[in-house]
Design an enzyme around this catalytic site. Structure first.
Site, PDB file in Angstrom:
ATOM      1  N   SER A 183       0.553  -0.828  -0.166  1.00 48.53           N
ATOM      2  CA  SER A 183      -0.183  -0.255   0.165  1.00 48.53           C
ATOM      3  C   SER A 183       0.920   1.089  -0.178  1.00 48.53           C
ATOM      4  O   SER A 183       0.492   2.263  -0.317  1.00 48.53           O
ATOM      5  CB  SER A 183      -0.794   0.147   1.026  1.00 48.53           C
ATOM      6  OG  SER A 183      -0.156   0.094   2.270  1.00 48.53           O
TER       7      SER A 183
ATOM      8  N   LYS B 263       0.568   4.948   6.500  1.00 48.19           N
ATOM      9  CA  LYS B 263      -0.260   5.053   6.167  1.00 48.19           C
ATOM     10  C   LYS B 263       0.537   6.788   5.855  1.00 48.19           C
ATOM     11  O   LYS B 263       1.766   7.089   6.682  1.00 48.19           O
ATOM     12  CB  LYS B 263      -1.702   5.947   5.853  1.00 48.19           C
ATOM     13  CG  LYS B 263      -2.588   4.242   5.734  1.00 48.19           C
ATOM     14  CD  LYS B 263      -2.604   3.468   4.947  1.00 48.19           C
ATOM     15  CE  LYS B 263      -3.165   2.098   4.884  1.00 48.19           C
ATOM     16  NZ  LYS B 263      -3.106   1.662   3.167  1.00 48.19           N
TER      17      LYS B 263
END
Length: 205
Positions: A57, A100
């Site tokens: 990701s 993230k």
């Protein structure tokens, strides 16, 4: 001239002296280890800790298997900034840890449309399109629902750099500040990619 008894006594004394010196050495070593652990453990658990990337990701910034050092101390003195890559507890299951990038800050509104991330705040009431240079030109940022989220006073909007392979705030909402563990400080492994990370500066499109 020594008798057999005298020679045996001398050897016993030498052996006892040797064992005593060995014992003192071991005790000194134990003391050094105790002192070292007393210094290292608080740093390990209160200042920084390792994190191993799992999944795709955050590509191409980070790849699965890379070993990162997370600075847990910095947010005791400062707030997370836009562009910081952070490790946090997944809001839907706080036993899991995600990595993230912070895109929007508390009190802001973020909107995703036409492959753009637009930030609305007091400085840019009409919207500001982030210039995300870390996103490959071939990647696409797709909205979920209407693509709009308004953040609370302690909430952060996070996205993965690999937008097509990331489960992030588009799907499960913002991250509360108290769930943020720390900021990525150093990529320690692989050694060939050793790097220190700083907060990035955004331009506007």
């Amino acid at each position: 001239m020594q008798t057999d008894t005298e020679q045996q006594n001398t050897e016993n004394q030498e052996n006892e002296s040797g064992f005593k010196e060995l014992g003192l050495f071991v005790w000194d070593l134990v003391k050094v280890l105790i002192i070292a652990m007393a210094i290292i453990l608080p740093i390990r658990y209160a200042v920084a800790q390792p994190f191993i990337v799992s999944g795709s990701s955050m590509e191409p910034t980070f790849y699965s298997g890379e070993y990162l050092i997370i600075n847990e101390w910095t947010y005791h003195f400062d707030n997370p900034q836009r562009g910081d890559v952070v490790v946090f507890k997944y809001p839907k299951d706080t036993s899991q840890y995600f990595i993230k990038r912070i895109i929007a800050l508390p009190g802001e509104k973020v909107k995703i449309e036409e492959d753009k991330v637009i930030i609305y705040n007091k400085e840019y009431p009409n919207g500001w399109v982030l210039d995300e240079t870390y996103i490959p030109a071939s990647d696409t940022t797709l909205p979920v629902g209407d693509g709009t989220t308004t953040l609370g006073s302690d909430e952060y909007y996070v996205l993965g750099d690999n937008r097509l392979a990331s489960s992030d705030s588009r799907f499960w909402g913002p991250v509360p500040k108290h769930d943020i563990i720390g900021k990525v400080f150093i990529r320690a492994f692989p050694f060939s990619d050793l790097k220190k990370f700083e907060t990035i500066e955004y331009g506007a499109k």
